[in-house]
Design a protein around this motif. Structure first.
Motif, PDB file in Angstrom:
ATOM      1  N   PHE A 149       0.852  -1.196   0.000  1.00 43.31           N
ATOM      2  CA  PHE A 149       0.000   0.000   0.000  1.00 43.31           C
ATOM      3  C   PHE A 149       0.882   1.239   0.000  1.00 43.31           C
ATOM      4  O   PHE A 149       1.977   1.244   0.578  1.00 43.31           O
ATOM      5  CB  PHE A 149      -0.888  -0.015   1.253  1.00 43.31           C
ATOM      6  CG  PHE A 149      -1.940   1.059   1.297  1.00 43.31           C
ATOM      7  CD1 PHE A 149      -3.206   0.838   0.770  1.00 43.31           C
ATOM      8  CD2 PHE A 149      -1.678   2.289   1.880  1.00 43.31           C
ATOM      9  CE1 PHE A 149      -4.188   1.814   0.816  1.00 43.31           C
ATOM     10  CE2 PHE A 149      -2.656   3.269   1.936  1.00 43.31           C
ATOM     11  CZ  PHE A 149      -3.908   3.030   1.401  1.00 43.31           C
ATOM     12  N   VAL A 150       0.406   2.297  -0.654  1.00 46.30           N
ATOM     13  CA  VAL A 150       1.131   3.568  -0.622  1.00 46.30           C
ATOM     14  C   VAL A 150       0.146   4.720  -0.487  1.00 46.30           C
ATOM     15  O   VAL A 150      -0.913   4.731  -1.128  1.00 46.30           O
ATOM     16  CB  VAL A 150       2.013   3.749  -1.887  1.00 46.30           C
ATOM     17  CG1 VAL A 150       1.172   3.814  -3.155  1.00 46.30           C
ATOM     18  CG2 VAL A 150       2.888   5.005  -1.765  1.00 46.30           C
ATOM     19  N   ILE A 178       7.854   2.162   7.870  1.00 44.29           N
ATOM     20  CA  ILE A 178       7.187   2.960   6.839  1.00 44.29           C
ATOM     21  C   ILE A 178       8.278   3.603   6.006  1.00 44.29           C
ATOM     22  O   ILE A 178       9.209   4.222   6.546  1.00 44.29           O
ATOM     23  CB  ILE A 178       6.257   3.999   7.472  1.00 44.29           C
ATOM     24  CG1 ILE A 178       5.053   3.290   8.105  1.00 44.29           C
ATOM     25  CG2 ILE A 178       5.793   5.021   6.439  1.00 44.29           C
ATOM     26  CD1 ILE A 178       4.107   4.198   8.817  1.00 44.29           C
ATOM     27  N   ALA A 179       8.190   3.423   4.694  1.00 41.88           N
ATOM     28  CA  ALA A 179       9.220   3.918   3.776  1.00 41.88           C
ATOM     29  C   ALA A 179       8.706   5.157   3.070  1.00 41.88           C
ATOM     30  O   ALA A 179       7.734   5.100   2.322  1.00 41.88           O
ATOM     31  CB  ALA A 179       9.590   2.836   2.769  1.00 41.88           C
ATOM     32  N   SER A 180       9.353   6.286   3.297  1.00 45.88           N
ATOM     33  CA  SER A 180       8.910   7.577   2.774  1.00 45.88           C
ATOM     34  C   SER A 180       9.859   8.038   1.669  1.00 45.88           C
ATOM     35  O   SER A 180      11.044   8.293   1.921  1.00 45.88           O
ATOM     36  CB  SER A 180       8.868   8.605   3.903  1.00 45.88           C
ATOM     37  OG  SER A 180       8.585   9.900   3.421  1.00 45.88           O
ATOM     38  N   VAL A 181       9.334   8.150   0.447  1.00 43.77           N
ATOM     39  CA  VAL A 181      10.117   8.604  -0.706  1.00 43.77           C
ATOM     40  C   VAL A 181       9.673  10.015  -1.068  1.00 43.77           C
ATOM     41  O   VAL A 181       8.481  10.278  -1.210  1.00 43.77           O
ATOM     42  CB  VAL A 181       9.926   7.666  -1.913  1.00 43.77           C
ATOM     43  CG1 VAL A 181      10.659   8.217  -3.137  1.00 43.77           C
ATOM     44  CG2 VAL A 181      10.434   6.268  -1.583  1.00 43.77           C
ATOM     45  N   SER A 182      10.635  10.925  -1.210  1.00 40.60           N
ATOM     46  CA  SER A 182      10.343  12.328  -1.521  1.00 40.60           C
ATOM     47  C   SER A 182      10.815  12.669  -2.929  1.00 40.60           C
ATOM     48  O   SER A 182      11.929  12.308  -3.328  1.00 40.60           O
ATOM     49  CB  SER A 182      11.037  13.254  -0.524  1.00 40.60           C
ATOM     50  OG  SER A 182      10.539  13.055   0.784  1.00 40.60           O
ATOM     51  N   MET A 220      11.179   4.846   8.572  1.00 38.08           N
ATOM     52  CA  MET A 220      10.784   5.035   9.971  1.00 38.08           C
ATOM     53  C   MET A 220      10.558   3.650  10.567  1.00 38.08           C
ATOM     54  O   MET A 220       9.519   3.024  10.353  1.00 38.08           O
ATOM     55  CB  MET A 220       9.538   5.912  10.057  1.00 38.08           C
ATOM     56  CG  MET A 220       9.792   7.340   9.644  1.00 38.08           C
ATOM     57  SD  MET A 220       8.323   8.415   9.790  1.00 38.08           S
ATOM     58  CE  MET A 220       7.486   8.007   8.243  1.00 38.08           C
ATOM     59  N   ASN A 221      11.580   3.173  11.279  1.00 41.69           N
ATOM     60  CA  ASN A 221      11.547   1.827  11.828  1.00 41.69           C
ATOM     61  C   ASN A 221      10.824   1.797  13.171  1.00 41.69           C
ATOM     62  O   ASN A 221      10.795   2.798  13.896  1.00 41.69           O
ATOM     63  CB  ASN A 221      12.982   1.307  12.025  1.00 41.69           C
ATOM     64  CG  ASN A 221      13.790   1.350  10.744  1.00 41.69           C
ATOM     65  OD1 ASN A 221      13.395   0.774   9.736  1.00 41.69           O
ATOM     66  ND2 ASN A 221      14.924   2.034  10.774  1.00 41.69           N
ATOM     67  N   LEU A 245       5.666   9.813  -1.109  1.00 41.49           N
ATOM     68  CA  LEU A 245       5.070   8.481  -1.140  1.00 41.49           C
ATOM     69  C   LEU A 245       5.448   7.758   0.143  1.00 41.49           C
ATOM     70  O   LEU A 245       6.635   7.583   0.430  1.00 41.49           O
ATOM     71  CB  LEU A 245       5.592   7.684  -2.340  1.00 41.49           C
ATOM     72  CG  LEU A 245       5.593   8.393  -3.699  1.00 41.49           C
ATOM     73  CD1 LEU A 245       6.336   7.548  -4.723  1.00 41.49           C
ATOM     74  CD2 LEU A 245       4.177   8.671  -4.161  1.00 41.49           C
ATOM     75  N   THR A 246       4.457   7.350   0.937  1.00 47.41           N
ATOM     76  CA  THR A 246       4.750   6.551   2.130  1.00 47.41           C
ATOM     77  C   THR A 246       4.231   5.133   1.904  1.00 47.41           C
ATOM     78  O   THR A 246       3.023   4.896   1.892  1.00 47.41           O
ATOM     79  CB  THR A 246       4.136   7.168   3.396  1.00 47.41           C
ATOM     80  OG1 THR A 246       2.777   7.535   3.153  1.00 47.41           O
ATOM     81  CG2 THR A 246       4.911   8.397   3.833  1.00 47.41           C
ATOM     82  N   PHE A 247       5.181   4.234   1.716  1.00 45.45           N
ATOM     83  CA  PHE A 247       4.857   2.837   1.479  1.00 45.45           C
ATOM     84  C   PHE A 247       4.666   2.127   2.820  1.00 45.45           C
ATOM     85  O   PHE A 247       5.459   2.282   3.749  1.00 45.45           O
ATOM     86  CB  PHE A 247       5.981   2.164   0.685  1.00 45.45           C
ATOM     87  CG  PHE A 247       6.097   2.675  -0.726  1.00 45.45           C
ATOM     88  CD1 PHE A 247       5.363   2.100  -1.752  1.00 45.45           C
ATOM     89  CD2 PHE A 247       6.932   3.745  -1.021  1.00 45.45           C
ATOM     90  CE1 PHE A 247       5.462   2.576  -3.051  1.00 45.45           C
ATOM     91  CE2 PHE A 247       7.035   4.226  -2.321  1.00 45.45           C
ATOM     92  CZ  PHE A 247       6.301   3.640  -3.334  1.00 45.45           C
TER      93      PHE A 247
END
Length: 260
Positions: A149-150, A178-182, A220-221, A245-247
């Motif tokens: 999900f994103v 949560i993986a945040s791509v800018s 963000m672990n 995008l927060t995966f």
């Protein structure tokens, strides 16, 4: 006192990251920043990139430049063509029982049938676009984590913003970062400990401030979202748009998914 990891007091370029393949950054009680280089061969990710480790009490994050600027700019333009943002009730948020317009554009994509509820609104996942799949796969290759999900946030300029919150909804796999791509304009990103918020705060813990560059990936672990709120504040001098995008990994039938 704020601790600046990326910003006016400590600005690291992509060249800095390449020179220091694994830089560990910790904040101690005196709000000093400690750095130590580690052997990149000891990296914990499946496809190592030059990572920074960002740590404080209960805060555990990893930061890297995932895409070079030229590729990041191209991905931004592709998303501008592909993503359809929410309108109507889905473009609103509920805060303490009151409904407000979201000060940015939002969209949700993911695996078929997934839905995600936050801020009083349930959002269904639209199908993955080709560019979102490409970015998701790059994040998975780099981190060794799978995401289904994103959440896409588009900020037209520095007036669009995100208030303080924690991504701690029950649908999320608590073991997954949560993986945040800018992509686009660089923006300040601020962490604030839950015990140091407001006038009645019980502890003196300084916020941690990052500057998220285009093409960057912030992980963000756990247990970061248990103890720390995060926000993207208004920055009137920022005139260009940004897409974030927060995966996430949403639990299926309450069963925890396993990393690769």
């Amino acid at each position: 006192m704020e601790t600046f990891i990326q910003g006016q007091n400590k600005r690291l370029s992509s060249n800095d990251l390449r020179r220091s393949p694994r830089k560990k950054i910790k904040t101690d009680k005196d709000e000093r920043i400690k750095e130590e280089d580690e052997d990149p061969a000891l990296g914990e990710f499946s496809h190592p990139v030059p990572w920074q480790k960002i740590e404080a009490e209960g805060l555990d994050c990893d930061y890297a430049l995932l895409f070079p600027k030229e590729e990041a700019d191209n991905l931004f333009q592709l998303l501008e063509e592909e993503v359809v943002y929410s309108t109507g009730e889905e473009a609103k948020v509920q805060v303490f029982g009151k409904v407000y317009n979201i000060p940015r554009k939002q969209a949700t994509c993911g695996d078929a049938g997934l839905q995600y509820t936050y801020s009083g609104v349930t959002r269904l996942a639209c199908p993955w676009t080709p560019t979102l799949k490409y970015i998701r796969d790059a994040v998975t290759k780099t981190t060794g984590q799978t995401f289904n999900f994103v959440l896409i946030n588009r900020y037209k300029d520095g007036q669009d913003h995100m208030g303080e919150h924690r991504d701690d909804e029950k649908e999320l796999d608590p073991s997954c970062p949560i993986a945040s791509v800018s992509l686009g304009a660089a923006r300040d990103f601020i962490f604030r400990h839950r015990d140091a918020r407001g006038k009645q705060s019980s502890r003196q813990i300084g916020p941690v401030k990052l500057e998220l560059a285009t093409g960057s990936l912030l992980l963000m672990n756990p247990p970061t979202n248990t103890f720390w709120y995060h926000s993207l504040p208004v920055r009137k001098k920022v005139l260009l748009p940004r897409i974030n995008l927060t995966f996430r990994r949403i639990l299926l039938d309450s069963k925890k998914c396993k990393p690769l």
